[in-house]
Design a protein around this motif. Structure first.
Motif, PDB file in Angstrom:
ATOM      1  N   ILE A 150     -49.962  -8.193 -28.221  1.00 35.31           N
ATOM      2  CA  ILE A 150     -50.038  -7.171 -27.165  1.00 35.31           C
ATOM      3  C   ILE A 150     -49.980  -7.650 -26.027  1.00 35.31           C
ATOM      4  O   ILE A 150     -50.776  -8.448 -25.484  1.00 35.31           O
ATOM      5  CB  ILE A 150     -51.147  -6.238 -27.283  1.00 35.31           C
ATOM      6  N   GLY A 151     -48.856  -6.950 -25.125  1.00 35.18           N
ATOM      7  CA  GLY A 151     -48.732  -7.565 -23.765  1.00 35.18           C
ATOM      8  C   GLY A 151     -48.972  -6.380 -22.878  1.00 35.18           C
ATOM      9  O   GLY A 151     -48.719  -4.963 -23.051  1.00 35.18           O
ATOM     10  N   ILE A 152     -49.619  -6.678 -21.791  1.00 34.68           N
ATOM     11  CA  ILE A 152     -49.856  -5.564 -20.667  1.00 34.68           C
ATOM     12  C   ILE A 152     -49.494  -6.147 -19.362  1.00 34.68           C
ATOM     13  O   ILE A 152     -49.195  -7.405 -19.159  1.00 34.68           O
ATOM     14  CB  ILE A 152     -51.438  -5.208 -20.397  1.00 34.68           C
ATOM     15  N   THR A 153     -48.957  -5.328 -18.667  1.00 29.64           N
ATOM     16  CA  THR A 153     -48.376  -5.352 -17.181  1.00 29.64           C
ATOM     17  C   THR A 153     -48.664  -4.264 -16.479  1.00 29.64           C
ATOM     18  O   THR A 153     -48.619  -2.955 -17.062  1.00 29.64           O
ATOM     19  CB  THR A 153     -46.673  -5.650 -17.302  1.00 29.64           C
ATOM     20  N   LEU A 154     -48.662  -4.312 -15.002  1.00 29.45           N
ATOM     21  CA  LEU A 154     -48.486  -3.380 -14.025  1.00 29.45           C
ATOM     22  C   LEU A 154     -47.253  -2.623 -13.889  1.00 29.45           C
ATOM     23  O   LEU A 154     -47.198  -1.429 -13.426  1.00 29.45           O
ATOM     24  CB  LEU A 154     -49.130  -3.695 -12.827  1.00 29.45           C
ATOM     25  N   SER A 155     -46.239  -3.100 -14.570  1.00 31.59           N
ATOM     26  CA  SER A 155     -44.808  -2.800 -14.311  1.00 31.59           C
ATOM     27  C   SER A 155     -44.209  -1.737 -15.503  1.00 31.59           C
ATOM     28  O   SER A 155     -43.961  -2.195 -16.450  1.00 31.59           O
ATOM     29  CB  SER A 155     -43.849  -3.937 -14.036  1.00 31.59           C
ATOM     30  N   PRO A 156     -44.125  -0.472 -15.011  1.00 31.37           N
ATOM     31  CA  PRO A 156     -43.299   0.236 -16.129  1.00 31.37           C
ATOM     32  C   PRO A 156     -42.119  -0.301 -16.622  1.00 31.37           C
ATOM     33  O   PRO A 156     -41.721  -0.029 -17.708  1.00 31.37           O
ATOM     34  CB  PRO A 156     -43.457   1.614 -15.493  1.00 31.37           C
ATOM     35  N   VAL A 157     -41.373  -0.572 -15.657  1.00 36.28           N
ATOM     36  CA  VAL A 157     -40.008  -1.154 -15.855  1.00 36.28           C
ATOM     37  C   VAL A 157     -40.129  -2.373 -16.967  1.00 36.28           C
ATOM     38  O   VAL A 157     -39.233  -2.664 -17.917  1.00 36.28           O
ATOM     39  CB  VAL A 157     -39.104  -1.531 -14.990  1.00 36.28           C
ATOM     40  N   GLN A 158     -40.964  -3.415 -16.828  1.00 37.79           N
ATOM     41  CA  GLN A 158     -41.125  -4.513 -17.613  1.00 37.79           C
ATOM     42  C   GLN A 158     -41.662  -4.116 -19.057  1.00 37.79           C
ATOM     43  O   GLN A 158     -41.040  -4.495 -19.790  1.00 37.79           O
ATOM     44  CB  GLN A 158     -42.165  -5.466 -16.993  1.00 37.79           C
ATOM     45  N   ALA A 159     -42.595  -2.982 -19.147  1.00 40.46           N
ATOM     46  CA  ALA A 159     -43.177  -2.689 -20.095  1.00 40.46           C
ATOM     47  C   ALA A 159     -42.190  -1.998 -21.200  1.00 40.46           C
ATOM     48  O   ALA A 159     -41.833  -2.426 -22.566  1.00 40.46           O
ATOM     49  CB  ALA A 159     -44.360  -1.839 -20.056  1.00 40.46           C
ATOM     50  N   ALA A 160     -41.215  -1.090 -20.507  1.00 41.20           N
ATOM     51  CA  ALA A 160     -40.198  -0.613 -21.196  1.00 41.20           C
ATOM     52  C   ALA A 160     -39.212  -1.459 -21.682  1.00 41.20           C
ATOM     53  O   ALA A 160     -38.513  -1.717 -22.787  1.00 41.20           O
ATOM     54  CB  ALA A 160     -39.561   0.337 -20.322  1.00 41.20           C
ATOM     55  N   ARG A 161     -39.015  -2.570 -20.747  1.00 42.10           N
ATOM     56  CA  ARG A 161     -37.832  -3.437 -21.300  1.00 42.10           C
ATOM     57  C   ARG A 161     -38.285  -4.401 -22.444  1.00 42.10           C
ATOM     58  O   ARG A 161     -37.702  -4.860 -23.200  1.00 42.10           O
ATOM     59  CB  ARG A 161     -37.267  -4.316 -19.938  1.00 42.10           C
ATOM     60  N   ALA A 162     -39.518  -5.164 -22.179  1.00 45.88           N
ATOM     61  CA  ALA A 162     -40.231  -5.758 -23.271  1.00 45.88           C
ATOM     62  C   ALA A 162     -40.168  -5.167 -24.598  1.00 45.88           C
ATOM     63  O   ALA A 162     -39.855  -5.539 -25.477  1.00 45.88           O
ATOM     64  CB  ALA A 162     -41.683  -5.978 -22.582  1.00 45.88           C
ATOM     65  N   VAL A 175     -44.990  -6.680 -32.143  1.00 49.51           N
ATOM     66  CA  VAL A 175     -45.023  -7.154 -30.698  1.00 49.51           C
ATOM     67  C   VAL A 175     -44.926  -5.698 -29.978  1.00 49.51           C
ATOM     68  O   VAL A 175     -44.095  -4.959 -30.271  1.00 49.51           O
ATOM     69  CB  VAL A 175     -44.305  -7.987 -29.996  1.00 49.51           C
ATOM     70  N   SER A 176     -46.126  -5.270 -29.031  1.00 46.52           N
ATOM     71  CA  SER A 176     -45.954  -4.162 -28.304  1.00 46.52           C
ATOM     72  C   SER A 176     -46.257  -4.605 -26.953  1.00 46.52           C
ATOM     73  O   SER A 176     -47.060  -5.219 -26.630  1.00 46.52           O
ATOM     74  CB  SER A 176     -46.839  -3.102 -28.830  1.00 46.52           C
ATOM     75  N   PHE A 177     -45.988  -3.312 -25.906  1.00 48.52           N
ATOM     76  CA  PHE A 177     -45.994  -3.597 -24.664  1.00 48.52           C
ATOM     77  C   PHE A 177     -46.635  -2.399 -23.974  1.00 48.52           C
ATOM     78  O   PHE A 177     -46.345  -1.367 -24.389  1.00 48.52           O
ATOM     79  CB  PHE A 177     -44.996  -4.382 -23.886  1.00 48.52           C
ATOM     80  N   GLN A 178     -47.512  -2.385 -22.978  1.00 48.90           N
ATOM     81  CA  GLN A 178     -48.109  -1.271 -22.480  1.00 48.90           C
ATOM     82  C   GLN A 178     -48.363  -1.377 -21.011  1.00 48.90           C
ATOM     83  O   GLN A 178     -48.585  -2.687 -20.641  1.00 48.90           O
ATOM     84  CB  GLN A 178     -49.192  -0.418 -23.090  1.00 48.90           C
ATOM     85  N   VAL A 179     -48.388  -0.392 -20.254  1.00 54.99           N
ATOM     86  CA  VAL A 179     -48.934  -0.631 -18.809  1.00 54.99           C
ATOM     87  C   VAL A 179     -50.471  -0.427 -18.772  1.00 54.99           C
ATOM     88  O   VAL A 179     -51.301   0.234 -19.101  1.00 54.99           O
ATOM     89  CB  VAL A 179     -48.188   0.547 -17.858  1.00 54.99           C
ATOM     90  N   ALA A 180     -50.888  -1.545 -18.187  1.00 59.06           N
ATOM     91  CA  ALA A 180     -52.419  -1.649 -17.933  1.00 59.06           C
ATOM     92  C   ALA A 180     -53.016  -2.449 -16.957  1.00 59.06           C
ATOM     93  O   ALA A 180     -52.131  -3.522 -16.555  1.00 59.06           O
ATOM     94  CB  ALA A 180     -52.844  -1.924 -19.384  1.00 59.06           C
ATOM     95  N   ASP A 181     -54.164  -2.566 -16.679  1.00 56.63           N
ATOM     96  CA  ASP A 181     -54.817  -3.172 -15.527  1.00 56.63           C
ATOM     97  C   ASP A 181     -55.479  -4.288 -16.293  1.00 56.63           C
ATOM     98  O   ASP A 181     -56.511  -4.255 -17.174  1.00 56.63           O
ATOM     99  CB  ASP A 181     -55.691  -2.378 -14.737  1.00 56.63           C
TER     100      ASP A 181
END
Length: 345
Positions: A150-162, A175-181
């Motif tokens: 699971i990957g986390i990022t502050l960037s919605p663009v990055q999460a969507a692309r990932a 593998v999944s990705f989400q916007v998180a702090d």
């Protein structure tokens, strides 16, 4: 100042500072295993309060998200889906085609340094990638270990692309990705066998909270790997960095949406305070020296220049800070550090 003028300035600044013979710090090749508690004094970053815009987390997070929303597409187009440094032999001469392979070597060397490979029966099955970018590390680790990541990022663009890249590569079930702090991770305690942070720690305004969250989500016996930018360790007689050093780092902070920096020794003290085990650290600055000229060289191509022109002011501002990063490495102020440990069982 118009967009065209700003971009031209970035271009000319890169061109002026690029030198294939940059003198980076001498190698410190051996990992340093921490066996004694370091002195209790901490760098300014650990005691600083939210007294500037950089430390106001809402503004900082917004700036980070917008910076990566704006710049990630350019990076992927030129460098691929691994948004981190490459690992090179010191003073090596490398071709452009080697740089993406060097980014894979960075992952492999980090795993080796942390002794993740030592016992195949204990390879991680659950991984969190803290500051995941567009998911390059997450996908690589999931494939290598047959793990779920699971990957986390502050960037919605990055999460969507990932997520899109993972689906396209047949990894949506792994593998999944989400916007998180990263300072307030949306995971239960003890969830992950491997906690991975590749070049995200420098964005964290509260290093103690950051390290505490990494330890919290780590399962008993889990490995924690932090690869991050730091400033040099302070000498025993020093209470702070020199004024010129603080000024240089502040300029970089303003360009890359970074809070105050800290040292590798500060990270080690934080890990010790949490009673984590097998704490090791090393300065890998010599191993990333070839990366900086490579980034500049890529920007000097027509593709790089036109992409920068289309990117936006935040990306251009970051481009203008590249010479400052090179100066920091040359003057032995900036360190590319790896710090690893294990959570007690």
């Amino acid at each position: 100042m118009t967009m065209g003028t700003t971009t031209a300035t970035a271009y000319s600044t890169w061109l002026f500072y690029y030198s294939p013979t940059c003198n980076f710090p001498s190698p410190r090749l051996a990992p340093r295993r921490i066996t004694l508690r370091s002195r209790s004094r901490t760098s300014t970053c650990l005691s600083a309060k939210a007294t500037s815009w950089q430390m106001e987390s809402g503004i900082l997070q917004k700036g980070i998200a917008e910076f990566y929303d704006e710049s990630s597409g350019i990076w992927e187009d030129i460098w691929g889906d691994h948004m981190h440094h490459g690992f090179y032999e010191p003073d090596s001469s490398v071709s452009v085609s080697d740089h993406r392979a060097a980014q894979i070597r960075m992952i492999e060397e980090a795993l080796r340094f942390a002794a993740v490979y030592e016992d195949p029966t204990k390879w991680p099955k659950t991984i969190v990638d803290v500051g995941c970018g567009i998911g390059g590390s997450s996908r690589y680790l999931a494939r290598k270990f047959g793990a779920k990541s699971i990957g986390i990022t502050l960037s919605p663009v990055q999460a969507a692309r990932a997520n899109a890249l993972s689906a396209a590569q047949g990894l949506a079930d792994k593998v999944s990705f989400q916007v998180a702090d990263a300072l307030n991770q949306p995971f239960p305690d003890g969830k992950f066998d491997l906690v991975w942070s590749m070049e995200s720690g420098e964005h964290m305004p509260d290093k103690a909270k950051f390290v505490g969250e990494l330890a919290r989500v780590a399962a008993p016996g889990a490995t924690i790997i932090i690869v991050t930018w730091c400033h040099r360790d302070l000498d025993p007689t020093e209470e702070s960095l020199k004024p010129w050093e603080e000024n240089l780092l502040k300029k970089i902070c303003d360009s890359y949406y970074l809070p105050a920096w800290c040292s590798t020794a500060d990270y080690v003290r934080l890990l010790e305070s949490l009673s984590l085990q097998d704490i090791k650290s090393a300065d890998w600055s010599p191993y990333v020296a070839s990366f900086w000229p490579a980034v500049i060289r890529s920007a000097l191509t027509w593709k790089g220049f036109t992409s920068l022109l289309r990117s936006g002011l935040k990306t251009i501002k970051g481009a203008l800070a590249m010479p400052l990063m090179i100066e920091g490495y040359k003057k032995d102020l900036i360190k590319f550090a790896i710090i690893t440990c294990r959570k007690p069982k």
